[in-house]
Each structure stands twice: as structure tokens, then as C-alpha cells.
Design a protein around this motif. Sequence first.
Motif, short mmCIF file in Angstrom:
data_model
loop_
_atom_site.label_atom_id
_atom_site.label_comp_id
_atom_site.label_asym_id
_atom_site.label_seq_id
_atom_site.Cartn_x
_atom_site.Cartn_y
_atom_site.Cartn_z
N LEU A 243 -100.30 66.53 25.41
CA LEU A 243 -100.19 67.86 26.00
C LEU A 243 -101.28 68.79 25.46
N SER A 244 -101.56 68.70 24.17
CA SER A 244 -102.60 69.54 23.57
C SER A 244 -103.97 69.24 24.18
N LEU A 245 -104.23 67.96 24.45
CA LEU A 245 -105.50 67.60 25.07
C LEU A 245 -105.61 68.21 26.46
N LEU A 246 -104.59 68.04 27.29
CA LEU A 246 -104.62 68.58 28.65
C LEU A 246 -104.71 70.10 28.65
N ALA A 247 -104.13 70.73 27.62
CA ALA A 247 -104.11 72.20 27.55
C ALA A 247 -105.45 72.78 27.13
N ARG A 248 -106.39 71.93 26.65
CA ARG A 248 -107.71 72.45 26.30
C ARG A 248 -108.37 73.11 27.50
N GLN A 249 -108.24 72.47 28.65
CA GLN A 249 -108.84 72.99 29.88
C GLN A 249 -107.87 72.76 31.03
N PRO A 250 -106.90 73.66 31.21
CA PRO A 250 -105.92 73.50 32.28
C PRO A 250 -106.59 73.37 33.64
N GLY A 251 -106.11 72.44 34.42
CA GLY A 251 -106.68 72.20 35.74
C GLY A 251 -107.73 71.12 35.76
N ARG A 252 -108.35 70.87 34.63
CA ARG A 252 -109.37 69.82 34.56
C ARG A 252 -108.70 68.45 34.49
N VAL A 253 -109.23 67.49 35.26
CA VAL A 253 -108.69 66.14 35.26
C VAL A 253 -109.33 65.34 34.12
N TYR A 254 -108.48 64.82 33.22
CA TYR A 254 -108.93 63.95 32.15
C TYR A 254 -108.72 62.50 32.57
N SER A 255 -109.76 61.71 32.49
CA SER A 255 -109.65 60.30 32.86
C SER A 255 -108.83 59.55 31.82
N ARG A 256 -108.30 58.40 32.21
CA ARG A 256 -107.56 57.57 31.26
C ARG A 256 -108.44 57.19 30.07
N GLU A 257 -109.71 56.92 30.35
CA GLU A 257 -110.63 56.56 29.26
C GLU A 257 -110.78 57.69 28.25
N GLU A 258 -110.91 58.94 28.76
CA GLU A 258 -111.00 60.09 27.85
C GLU A 258 -109.73 60.22 27.03
N ASN B 145 -106.57 47.12 30.08
CA ASN B 145 -105.53 47.13 31.12
C ASN B 145 -104.16 47.57 30.59
N SER B 146 -104.15 48.29 29.48
CA SER B 146 -102.89 48.80 28.94
C SER B 146 -102.34 49.92 29.82
N ASN B 147 -101.00 49.98 29.92
CA ASN B 147 -100.37 51.08 30.67
C ASN B 147 -99.74 52.10 29.72
N VAL B 148 -100.18 52.09 28.46
CA VAL B 148 -99.58 52.99 27.45
C VAL B 148 -99.76 54.45 27.84
N VAL B 149 -100.94 54.81 28.34
CA VAL B 149 -101.18 56.20 28.75
C VAL B 149 -100.19 56.61 29.83
N ASP B 150 -100.02 55.77 30.84
CA ASP B 150 -99.12 56.11 31.95
C ASP B 150 -97.67 56.23 31.49
N VAL B 151 -97.26 55.34 30.58
CA VAL B 151 -95.89 55.39 30.07
C VAL B 151 -95.64 56.69 29.31
N HIS B 152 -96.59 57.07 28.45
CA HIS B 152 -96.41 58.31 27.69
C HIS B 152 -96.45 59.54 28.59
N MET B 153 -97.30 59.51 29.61
CA MET B 153 -97.33 60.62 30.55
C MET B 153 -96.01 60.74 31.30
N ALA B 154 -95.44 59.61 31.68
CA ALA B 154 -94.14 59.63 32.36
C ALA B 154 -93.06 60.21 31.45
N ASN B 155 -93.09 59.83 30.18
CA ASN B 155 -92.13 60.38 29.22
C ASN B 155 -92.31 61.88 29.05
N LEU B 156 -93.58 62.32 29.00
CA LEU B 156 -93.87 63.74 28.86
C LEU B 156 -93.36 64.51 30.07
#
Length: 221
Positions: A157-172, A185-196
Motif C-alpha cells: 500500500l505504501s508503494l502504491l501511495a507514493r504516486q496515486p493513480g500511477r500504474v506500478y508493474s508487477r516487476e516494479e 511466474n510467481s503469483n505472490v503479488v496477485d495473492v497479496h493484492m487480493a488480500n489487501l
Amino acid sequence: MSKRKILLIEDDTDIARFLRSDLEEAGYEVDHSADAMSGLVAVREHTPDLVILDLGLPDFDGTEVLGRIRRTSTLPIIVCTARDTPDEKVKILEGGADDYVVKPFDSRELLARVGVQLRQHGGAPIEINGIELNVQQRLVRYQGQEVRLSPTEFNLLSLLARQPGRVYSREEIEREVWDGRLPANSNVVDVHMANLRGKFRDVEGYGIIRTVRGIGYALRS
């Protein structure tokens, strides 16, 4: 209250003089480095609260300075650049800059951006669309209700809040939150985003995080 410290890494003496004057008039303590190496030394030895970084430095490119700082520090960095193509802007942001201004710029704009970054990285909570995020206390509220997040969810959440509205890639996101150490090919990012997302839904915070299919995620601004 002690003054917030700004490190200005800029080789143009005229620009540096004017910016230093404006920043000091606004109440900041300013240290100036005219090249990349002295700037990196100043980051290490003087522990500034924020860095204003020019890219066209005489010894090596400012993007290298950006990368070196980001290996060891999360302090806010605002890049000043004459490079204004979309590809260059994306490269700057993906390289770890928190914000940028394109030369020539009005010093009032830069001062406003400095203030935003210091608030976001300082003790004052970040407030976005009903979200109150206190980085120092690692506390999140939505419409006054506490949202209990895991350490990883808070970092996301802190990362996304640095620049609200900006799309952060999975790699970033992998690079910033997991230091790029996730398996291919990990889905860890997607799982944590779903939990958030789920935790915000629990407090009726719907649509807080936007998914851009095939690219990544953004916090709605």
C-alpha cells in the motif's frame, strides 16, 4: 523544530544558486553537490531528508546515482531533467525516483513537490480517498476505521501511495517490496493484492486498488 535537510545534486552553478536560495527561503537547510560522486558521499555522510537530483552530471549519469541510492535507502528523490519523452519518464520512475520535474520549471512547482514528498515520508499521515496512512507508525485507517495489514500488505500500500493513480508493474512491485527475489511466474503479488483488497472491502472500501490487466496495479487517486 530542526530544519528539514535537502541535498541538491546539480552541476549547473546558476541553477543550483537559484534553487538553493528558494529552498532556504522556504525554510529548508540545503547542501549542494556539483557531481555524482560527491553527491553519493553527501547522501551517506549528511543523511538528508530529501534529494533533488539532476541527471546530466559531469562524472556519470544521474540515473546511476538514483540506482545507487536506492540500493541502500528509501529517502525521497525528486529528479530534475530535460528528458521529457514518455519512455524517459517511465525509466526515471521505474529507476526509483519518487517524482520528477521537467526543465525549465517554476521553482514554486518544485517547492510544492518537495513539500508533498516530505509529508509522505515524514510523520504526517498520507491522506488519499479516505485512506489515512501513517508510515512512521505503520498504521492505516479507512474512513476512520483501522485496517489491520500484514507487514507486506502495508509495504504494498505504501508503494502504491507514493504516486496515486500511477500504474506500478508487477516487476516494479516485486523489485520494491520483495527486492526482486520472487520465483519466475510467481503469483505472490496477485495473492497479496487480493488480500489487501479484501481487507479494504471489510471496511467498505471498494475499488481502492485498480488492476490494469496485463500491466499491474494502481491506487485510485
